[in-house]
Design a protein around this motif. Structure first.
Motif, PDB file in Angstrom:
ATOM      1  N   ALA A  98       0.507  -1.002  -0.429  1.00 40.92           N
ATOM      2  CA  ALA A  98      -0.151   0.112   0.237  1.00 40.92           C
ATOM      3  C   ALA A  98       0.500   1.105  -0.101  1.00 40.92           C
ATOM      4  N   ILE A  99       1.191   1.675  -1.007  1.00 39.99           N
ATOM      5  CA  ILE A  99       1.782   3.198  -0.901  1.00 39.99           C
ATOM      6  C   ILE A  99       1.189   4.201  -1.106  1.00 39.99           C
ATOM      7  N   PHE A 100       1.815   5.818  -0.313  1.00 42.14           N
ATOM      8  CA  PHE A 100       0.828   6.505  -0.371  1.00 42.14           C
ATOM      9  C   PHE A 100       2.000   7.619  -0.349  1.00 42.14           C
ATOM     10  N   HIS A 101       1.769   8.305  -1.793  1.00 35.04           N
ATOM     11  CA  HIS A 101       2.857   9.402  -1.746  1.00 35.04           C
ATOM     12  C   HIS A 101       3.822   9.223  -1.612  1.00 35.04           C
ATOM     13  N   ASN A 102       4.557   7.994  -2.680  1.00 25.66           N
ATOM     14  CA  ASN A 102       5.207   7.229  -3.022  1.00 25.66           C
ATOM     15  C   ASN A 102       6.194   6.320  -1.612  1.00 25.66           C
ATOM     16  N   ARG A 103       5.575   6.264  -0.428  1.00 22.49           N
ATOM     17  CA  ARG A 103       5.863   5.827   0.728  1.00 22.49           C
ATOM     18  C   ARG A 103       5.047   4.809   1.141  1.00 22.49           C
ATOM     19  N   ILE A 104       5.212   3.735   1.251  1.00 29.20           N
ATOM     20  CA  ILE A 104       5.207   2.230   1.122  1.00 29.20           C
ATOM     21  C   ILE A 104       4.337   2.602   3.000  1.00 29.20           C
ATOM     22  N   VAL A 105       3.535   2.549   2.839  1.00 30.11           N
ATOM     23  CA  VAL A 105       2.822   2.419   4.676  1.00 30.11           C
ATOM     24  C   VAL A 105       1.966   1.341   5.073  1.00 30.11           C
ATOM     25  N   GLY A 106       1.870  -0.188   4.283  1.00 29.67           N
ATOM     26  CA  GLY A 106       1.581  -0.907   4.958  1.00 29.67           C
ATOM     27  C   GLY A 106       1.120  -1.961   3.812  1.00 29.67           C
ATOM     28  N   ALA A 107       1.036  -3.093   3.824  1.00 32.85           N
ATOM     29  CA  ALA A 107       0.637  -4.578   2.953  1.00 32.85           C
ATOM     30  C   ALA A 107      -0.775  -4.619   3.008  1.00 32.85           C
ATOM     31  N   ILE A 108      -1.479  -5.343   1.839  1.00 30.74           N
ATOM     32  CA  ILE A 108      -2.759  -6.220   1.532  1.00 30.74           C
ATOM     33  C   ILE A 108      -2.512  -7.198   1.311  1.00 30.74           C
ATOM     34  N   LEU A 109      -2.864  -8.692   2.432  1.00 29.64           N
ATOM     35  CA  LEU A 109      -2.717  -9.693   2.084  1.00 29.64           C
ATOM     36  C   LEU A 109      -4.273 -10.684   1.260  1.00 29.64           C
ATOM     37  N   ILE A 110      -3.833 -10.891   0.086  1.00 29.82           N
ATOM     38  CA  ILE A 110      -5.596 -12.184   0.105  1.00 29.82           C
ATOM     39  C   ILE A 110      -5.096 -13.877   0.320  1.00 29.82           C
ATOM     40  N   SER A 111      -5.726 -14.124   0.862  1.00 25.93           N
ATOM     41  CA  SER A 111      -5.795 -15.926   0.661  1.00 25.93           C
ATOM     42  C   SER A 111      -6.812 -16.566   0.252  1.00 25.93           C
ATOM     43  N   VAL A 112      -7.153 -17.194  -0.863  1.00 29.81           N
ATOM     44  CA  VAL A 112      -7.844 -17.518  -1.390  1.00 29.81           C
ATOM     45  C   VAL A 112      -8.220 -19.137  -1.570  1.00 29.81           C
ATOM     46  N   SER A 113      -9.437 -19.850  -1.499  1.00 28.55           N
ATOM     47  CA  SER A 113      -8.593 -21.181  -2.147  1.00 28.55           C
ATOM     48  C   SER A 113      -9.681 -20.898  -3.312  1.00 28.55           C
ATOM     49  N   ILE A 114      -8.280 -21.858  -3.594  1.00 27.65           N
ATOM     50  CA  ILE A 114      -8.393 -22.665  -5.010  1.00 27.65           C
ATOM     51  C   ILE A 114      -9.338 -24.117  -5.462  1.00 27.65           C
TER      52      ILE A 114
END
Length: 453
Positions: free
Chosen positions: A124-140
């Motif tokens: 997650a990038i805000f004003h060219n700075r990494i402010v966090g991260a998103i992890l998604i897990s889905v069953s396939i």
């Protein structure tokens, strides 16, 4: 059938892998899109640590994708969890670590309890700075079930195909390979000594070509067998004739009551002549056996043909003078080639000897040496009895004689020309003949100027 089965298995595995990869890549693409959307919607809240807003966004999108969404700040603390399990905890998952470094990642895991799960993480990038991260897990698991269903259909189609191919193969096997029965029958006949076999195939395929080659081989073998039988018969006859003469002369001597030494001398001279004739036949037969050996060694040496012919003509001249035959040698040029001088000398002597034998008294035998294109040519010309045109193709056969009665008188065995031809052939050369009855014959011995050793 084995080739078909292996091919189908390889194709099935390839198609299965290809379909699985396509489905997985499509799912990855869709999840990555959702992950980026969540990142865009939560990046503002991550700077203010508004956990309730972040969590509500995670729950909303989690329902759309039927998966779990975890949102962490730049320190790894969970600010949003669609399952509300790790809120406020520090999350050190591998994909999260990649995302906090600015890398997008997607991996598939196979868990014992959950089956195949796709993990996707984005920063997650805000004003060219990494402010966090998103992890998604889905069953396939649904993808693997679909691919498994496709595999079952593929294997079913393959099994049906194999059965159909096997059925068609066995139906047409007899029709396709029926010509082999003809070959088998012909070969069985050959093993029993019958060389009159013939394979009749009326198709226009490889079997027809093989049948033509087989029939040609059978014909050649039949000719060889006939020549062998003729050869044995001729050898037996040729050996029996002088032996019978020696026996007859010996019996006559044993029953001779006179004491006249001249009669005994005459009989002994006849016995000696027949013994010489017998010895000559054996010598020429041994020469033929040597020439027939596949690994016969030819001792090539650079030879002046002029000198060789002079020596041969001088050697043969006394024999010609006994019949008052004029034997001459004509040399227009000096010729030097590589030959086995001992063997080529034997071939030339045999032909000159024949010319002298079949030339009447006071006749002429001319020997010429010259070059003609790539050949060194030795020409032997006589004005003797000649050879009928329809017999020219047979004169090099073993034991063949145009006039057997005359041959008995001259002492010929019918082997000389055959020996000469084989010696010249071993030198990659040829012998050609021109002849007119009662006018004479011309033999052309042609030897290559540059023999391929």
């Amino acid at each position: 059938m084995l080739l078909v089965i292996v091919s189908l298995l390889i194709i099935n595995v390839f198609i299965s892998r290809l379909i699985l990869n396509i489905y997985v890549e499509q799912r990855k693409s869709n999840v990555l899109i959702r992950a980026n959307i969540v990142a865009n919607e939560t990046k503002n809240y991550l700077t203010t640590n508004a956990m309730s807003n972040i969590n509500s966004i995670a729950e909303e999108y989690s329902k759309e994708i039927s998966g779990r969404i975890i949102v962490v700040d730049r320190t790894g603390v969970v600010r949003g969890d669609s399952n509300k399990e790790y809120l406020g905890s520090t999350f050190r998952h591998t994909e999260i670590q990649y995302a906090l470094k600015g890398q997008t990642s997607a991996n598939i895991y196979n868990f014992k309890d959950y089956g195949h799960v796709l993990y996707v993480s984005v920063p997650a990038i805000f004003h060219n700075r990494i402010v966090g991260a998103i992890l998604i897990s889905v069953s396939i698991n649904d993808i693997y079930r679909e691919v498994s269903h496709i595999n079952q259909n593929l294997y079913l189609i393959s099994a049906v195909s194999i059965v159909l191919i096997a059925f068609i193969s066995f139906i047409f096997l007899d029709f396709t390979f029926r010509p082999l029965e003809s070959f088998t029958k012909a070969i069985d006949g050959m093993t029993k000594g019958d060389f009159k076999q013939k394979v009749e195939i009326n198709t226009n395929d490889e079997f027809k070509n093989m049948a033509d080659a087989f029939n040609a081989m059978i014909m050649k073998l039949d000719q060889v067998d006939k020549q062998r039988n003729d050869f044995v018969a001729n050898v037996s006859h040729e050996l029996r004739t002088p032996i019978s003469s020696i026996k007859l002369l010996s019996d006559s001597l044993l029953h001779q009551n006179e004491d006249n030494i001249s009669i005994y001398r005459e009989f002994m001279e006849d016995i000696s002549a027949e013994a010489d004739r017998l010895n000559n036949i054996i010598y020429e037969l041994l020469a033929l056996v040597d020439l027939d050996k596949e690994k016969l060694h030819i001792n090539y040496k650079t030879t002046y043909m002029n000198f060789l012919l002079e020596k041969i003509v001088n050697r043969m001249r006394p024999l010609a003078e006994k019949k008052n035959i004029k034997l001459t040698l004509e040399q227009d040029e000096r010729i030097q080639i590589k030959v086995d001088s001992e063997k080529i000398q034997q071939a030339i002597i045999n032909i000159i000897d024949n010319a002298i034998k079949y030339t009447s008294e006071y006749g002429k035998v001319q020997v010429k040496l010259y070059s003609q294109s790539k050949w060194c040519v030795i020409e032997v010309k006589d004005n003797g009895i000649g050879i009928p045109e329809n017999r020219l193709s047979q004169i090099f056969d073993r034991f063949y004689r145009v006039d057997k009665a005359r041959s008995r008188k001259t002492g010929g065995t019918g082997l000389g020309l055959s020996i000469s031809q084989q010696i010249v052939s071993l030198h990659q050369g040829i012998i050609e003949v021109e002849s007119v009855v009662d006018k004479g014959s011309i033999f052309y011995i042609k030897i290559p100027n540059d023999i391929n050793l």
